[in-house]
Design a protein around this motif. Structure first.
Motif, PDB file in Angstrom:
ATOM      1  N   ALA A 123     -55.068 -39.420  62.627  1.00  0.00           N
ATOM      2  CA  ALA A 123     -54.248 -40.638  62.578  1.00  0.00           C
ATOM      3  C   ALA A 123     -55.135 -41.876  62.644  1.00  0.00           C
ATOM      4  N   PHE A 124     -56.144 -41.819  63.509  1.00  0.00           N
ATOM      5  CA  PHE A 124     -57.093 -42.926  63.608  1.00  0.00           C
ATOM      6  C   PHE A 124     -57.810 -43.135  62.277  1.00  0.00           C
ATOM      7  N   GLN A 128     -57.195 -46.731  60.554  1.00  0.00           N
ATOM      8  CA  GLN A 128     -58.129 -47.685  61.139  1.00  0.00           C
ATOM      9  C   GLN A 128     -58.332 -48.915  60.261  1.00  0.00           C
ATOM     10  N   ALA A 129     -58.469 -48.769  58.967  1.00  0.00           N
ATOM     11  CA  ALA A 129     -58.661 -49.925  58.086  1.00  0.00           C
ATOM     12  C   ALA A 129     -57.426 -50.828  58.096  1.00  0.00           C
ATOM     13  N   GLN A 130     -56.243 -50.225  58.054  1.00  0.00           N
ATOM     14  CA  GLN A 130     -55.006 -50.998  58.080  1.00  0.00           C
ATOM     15  C   GLN A 130     -54.873 -51.764  59.392  1.00  0.00           C
ATOM     16  N   VAL A 131     -55.210 -51.119  60.502  1.00  0.00           N
ATOM     17  CA  VAL A 131     -55.123 -51.768  61.814  1.00  0.00           C
ATOM     18  C   VAL A 131     -56.061 -52.978  61.852  1.00  0.00           C
ATOM     19  N   MET A 132     -57.275 -52.816  61.374  1.00  0.00           N
ATOM     20  CA  MET A 132     -58.235 -53.914  61.407  1.00  0.00           C
ATOM     21  C   MET A 132     -57.780 -55.079  60.530  1.00  0.00           C
ATOM     22  N   GLN A 133     -57.209 -54.790  59.372  1.00  0.00           N
ATOM     23  CA  GLN A 133     -56.731 -55.856  58.496  1.00  0.00           C
ATOM     24  C   GLN A 133     -55.569 -56.608  59.129  1.00  0.00           C
ATOM     25  N   GLN A 134     -54.638 -55.869  59.706  1.00  0.00           N
ATOM     26  CA  GLN A 134     -53.446 -56.498  60.264  1.00  0.00           C
ATOM     27  C   GLN A 134     -53.701 -57.172  61.605  1.00  0.00           C
ATOM     28  N   LEU A 135     -54.723 -56.724  62.330  1.00  0.00           N
ATOM     29  CA  LEU A 135     -54.968 -57.275  63.659  1.00  0.00           C
ATOM     30  C   LEU A 135     -55.298 -58.761  63.602  1.00  0.00           C
ATOM     31  N   GLY A 136     -56.177 -59.154  62.702  1.00  0.00           N
ATOM     32  CA  GLY A 136     -56.517 -60.573  62.590  1.00  0.00           C
ATOM     33  C   GLY A 136     -55.300 -61.422  62.271  1.00  0.00           C
ATOM     34  N   HIS A 137     -54.493 -60.962  61.330  1.00  0.00           N
ATOM     35  CA  HIS A 137     -53.272 -61.698  60.967  1.00  0.00           C
ATOM     36  C   HIS A 137     -52.313 -61.789  62.160  1.00  0.00           C
ATOM     37  N   GLU A 138     -52.124 -60.694  62.844  1.00  0.00           N
ATOM     38  CA  GLU A 138     -51.196 -60.651  63.978  1.00  0.00           C
ATOM     39  C   GLU A 138     -51.664 -61.553  65.112  1.00  0.00           C
TER      40      GLU A 138
END
Length: 161
Positions: A123-124, A128-138
């Protein structure tokens, strides 16, 4: 326990915005953003987690509860806290399903051996790429909301004075 560390570079503006916030606010902002973007990873881990034909039988409270939840159903994103290293969240089964880690990494014993049946690492890897992309926006969205709230509070304070 498996621990992963992310490093985000090139976010000087975000660091400046955090520096302007009260110290008590930014851990909550980061925690909220990280929990939100990690939720799809936890959902995917739930789908990958092994399920037995029979749900857990819980006798820890002096009664047998047949038909209890599967370990997979307890997988969630949980707040881990904030320290000098940053914000930590955990993705995994609840404490009541502690043996889930044995499924993830396997066991080794002289007479009993359980082969690893990973569900968290895949799952990680998948998210992981999606989480990193969305984290900055969030985080930016959260910072904007907090800054608007702080500005509105400052205006109210001035009007009351």
């Amino acid at each position: 326990m498996i621990e992963f560390t992310f490093k985000m570079e090139g976010l000087e503006e975000m660091e400046a915005a955090f520096a302007a916030l009260p110290a008590a606010v930014h851990p909550r902002v980061l925690n909220r953003a990280l929990r939100k973007v990690a939720a799809p990873m936890a959902e995917y881990a739930k789908r990958l987690a092994p399920r037995s034909a029979f749900p857990r039988i819980d006798r820890s409270r002096l009664k047998a509860l047949i038909g209890g939840p599967h370990m997979a159903d307890s997988i969630a994103v949980r707040g881990g806290g904030f320290d000098e290293r940053g914000v930590t969240v955990w993705i995994g089964p609840s404490r009541d399903h502690f043996w889930g880690w044995m499924n993830e990494i396997g066991t080794s014993h002289e007479h009993h051996h359980q082969t690893a049946r990973p569900f968290l690492r895949p799952a990680f890897d998948a998210y992981q790429a999606q989480v990193m992309q969305q984290l900055g926006h969030e985080v930016w969205e959260s910072l904007l909301a907090v800054s608007k709230s702080m500005a509105a509070k400052a205006v109210r304070t001035r009007q009351e004075a």
